[in-house]
Motif scaffolding. Structure first.
Motif, mmCIF file in Angstrom:
data_model
loop_
_atom_site.group_PDB
_atom_site.id
_atom_site.type_symbol
_atom_site.label_atom_id
_atom_site.label_comp_id
_atom_site.label_asym_id
_atom_site.label_seq_id
_atom_site.Cartn_x
_atom_site.Cartn_y
_atom_site.Cartn_z
ATOM 1 N N GLY A 165 -8.557 14.742 -17.740
ATOM 2 C CA GLY A 165 -7.980 15.816 -18.368
ATOM 3 C C GLY A 165 -8.228 15.713 -19.859
ATOM 4 N N PHE A 166 -9.288 15.972 -20.357
ATOM 5 C CA PHE A 166 -9.512 15.577 -21.622
ATOM 6 C C PHE A 166 -10.216 16.987 -22.347
ATOM 7 N N PRO A 167 -9.671 17.340 -23.543
ATOM 8 C CA PRO A 167 -10.451 18.284 -24.106
ATOM 9 C C PRO A 167 -11.845 18.282 -24.303
ATOM 10 N N SER A 168 -12.524 19.520 -24.733
ATOM 11 C CA SER A 168 -14.021 18.917 -25.223
ATOM 12 C C SER A 168 -14.026 18.940 -26.870
ATOM 13 N N THR A 169 -12.919 19.259 -27.481
ATOM 14 C CA THR A 169 -12.805 18.921 -28.820
ATOM 15 C C THR A 169 -12.174 17.566 -29.195
ATOM 16 N N PRO A 170 -12.243 16.952 -30.357
ATOM 17 C CA PRO A 170 -11.755 15.605 -30.570
ATOM 18 C C PRO A 170 -10.471 15.764 -31.210
ATOM 19 N N ASP A 171 -9.784 17.001 -31.269
ATOM 20 C CA ASP A 171 -8.508 17.162 -31.758
ATOM 21 C C ASP A 171 -7.773 18.403 -30.866
ATOM 22 N N LEU A 172 -6.525 18.394 -30.949
ATOM 23 C CA LEU A 172 -5.561 19.506 -30.625
ATOM 24 C C LEU A 172 -4.370 19.859 -31.393
ATOM 25 N N PRO A 173 -3.757 21.008 -31.352
ATOM 26 C CA PRO A 173 -2.650 21.167 -32.115
ATOM 27 C C PRO A 173 -1.462 20.523 -31.455
ATOM 28 N N LEU A 174 -0.325 20.259 -32.277
ATOM 29 C CA LEU A 174 1.024 20.011 -31.508
ATOM 30 C C LEU A 174 1.706 21.093 -31.161
ATOM 31 N N GLU A 175 2.964 20.660 -30.475
ATOM 32 C CA GLU A 175 3.559 21.961 -29.866
ATOM 33 C C GLU A 175 5.008 21.665 -29.897
ATOM 34 N N ARG A 176 5.939 22.905 -29.985
ATOM 35 C CA ARG A 176 7.194 22.776 -29.836
ATOM 36 C C ARG A 176 7.884 23.986 -29.234
ATOM 37 N N HIS A 177 9.127 23.966 -28.667
ATOM 38 C CA HIS A 177 9.791 24.952 -28.105
ATOM 39 C C HIS A 177 11.195 25.270 -28.703
ATOM 40 N N HIS A 241 -4.579 17.411 -34.458
ATOM 41 C CA HIS A 241 -4.500 16.045 -34.470
ATOM 42 C C HIS A 241 -5.470 15.400 -33.366
ATOM 43 N N PRO A 242 -6.118 14.131 -33.992
ATOM 44 C CA PRO A 242 -7.059 13.465 -33.182
ATOM 45 C C PRO A 242 -6.469 13.152 -31.586
ATOM 46 N N VAL A 243 -7.254 13.305 -30.556
ATOM 47 C CA VAL A 243 -6.742 12.782 -29.217
ATOM 48 C C VAL A 243 -6.932 11.170 -29.326
ATOM 49 N N GLN A 244 -5.652 10.783 -28.757
ATOM 50 C CA GLN A 244 -5.590 9.300 -28.781
ATOM 51 C C GLN A 244 -5.825 9.048 -27.464
ATOM 52 N N TYR A 245 -7.252 8.057 -27.058
ATOM 53 C CA TYR A 245 -7.508 7.585 -25.834
ATOM 54 C C TYR A 245 -6.776 6.433 -25.335
ATOM 55 N N ARG A 246 -6.422 5.714 -26.424
ATOM 56 C CA ARG A 246 -5.755 4.312 -25.908
ATOM 57 C C ARG A 246 -4.360 4.082 -26.780
ATOM 58 N N PRO A 247 -3.492 5.052 -26.315
ATOM 59 C CA PRO A 247 -2.249 5.067 -27.537
ATOM 60 C C PRO A 247 -1.419 3.780 -27.173
#
Ligand SMILES: [Fe+2]
Length: 271
Positions: A165-177, A241-247
């Motif tokens: 479950g990884f995006p095709s882009t190297p980054d994603l937005p953050l979210e809040r509710h 923000h960049p996807v972290q593969y090894r956080p």
């Protein structure tokens, strides 16, 4: 005060405590004012003690392990129940013991609206794959709604995601509710900026906190709640923000949390 932000703790790092009634509990997230909140409870073999919320409170439970005769119906792992405030206690008998996630909380219900008790064998429910958020499409989510309360008394659902479950882009937005979020990871793995959540991970996130991004290498099955809202509404950040593969493990923990909560939990050897 309200229930504190914890994101996240592995329940394996939380100590069992004697509840004084024959059961043992791990207190995962508790409102310091009234003691309400979310616990793991271990029922010993032969226990006939039913979940008992404080007077005026409603209670949800999810069976993680074992077998329980609930009101005469024998249910095992993946049974879910909801008891609105004021309902009589269930009959509850476990011959071999059981492990149950229990959430005791006030769930405001508008006057005059029904708030029925629920008892489900979740294994028998169909998955709903029609509600992908485009920003979360990379996880290929499926959902089973377990409770959709009257008014905005909250939604409880199972969420599953496919491996890879990884995006095709190297980054994603953050979210809040504008509402809280609560999660127990029944099985699987999810990576977050706070580290890698594995089987037994738990978080409680109050409203208004920027979070994410989340990706999953191995897939997941989790119980999720949105306290205070029936519909999840999400604001996405403009910055990506960049996807972290090894956080690395870097959790948000409540003040005074035991030191063990902050120590990384070793993943079980898989192979
Ligand atoms: Fe969220």
């Amino acid at each position: 005060m309200a229930r504190p932000h914890v994101e996240f703790v592995q329940s394996q790092s939380v100590e069992w405590q004697d509840a004084g009634d024959g059961t043992a509990v791990k207190r995962l997230n508790i409102d310091p004012d009234n003691g309400d909140g979310t616990v793991l409870r271990r029922y010993p073999a032969g226990s006939g003690r039913a979940p008992q919320p404080r007077a005026g409170l409603s209670l949800e439970f999810y069976v993680l392990d074992g077998e329980i005769a609930i009101d005469g119906r024998v249910l095992g792992a993946h049974a879910y129940g909801y008891r609105p405030a004021g309902t009589p206690a269930l009959t509850w008998q476990t011959s071999a013991g059981a492990l149950v996630l229990e959430i005791g909380e006030a769930r405001p219900v508008p006057a005059g609206q029904d708030d029925p008790a629920i008892l489900l064998d979740c294994l028998a429910l169909p998955w709903d794959v029609s509600t992908y958020d485009p920003q979360l499409r990379h996880m290929h989510n499926a959902r089973k709604v377990l409770r959709l309360g009257p008014g905005d008394s909250g939604r409880t659902f199972l969420l599953a995601g496919l491996p890879h479950g990884f995006p095709s882009t190297p980054d994603l937005p953050l979210e809040r509710h504008p509402h809280g979020e609560e999660m127990f990871l029944i099985q699987g793995e999810m990576k977050s900026p706070q580290g890698v959540m594995r089987d037994g991970a738990y978080f409680y996130r109050p409203p208004g906190i920027w979070h994410g991004l989340h990706v999953s290498e191995f897939g997941f099955l989790m119980l999720m709640r949105s306290p205070g809202a029936n519909k999840i509404s999400t604001q996405w950040s403009e910055a990506r923000h960049p996807v972290q593969y090894r956080p690395a493990f870097d959790p948000v923990l409540p003040e005074g949390a035991p030191a063990a909560w902050g120590r990384p939990h070793a993943a079980r050897p898989t192979y």
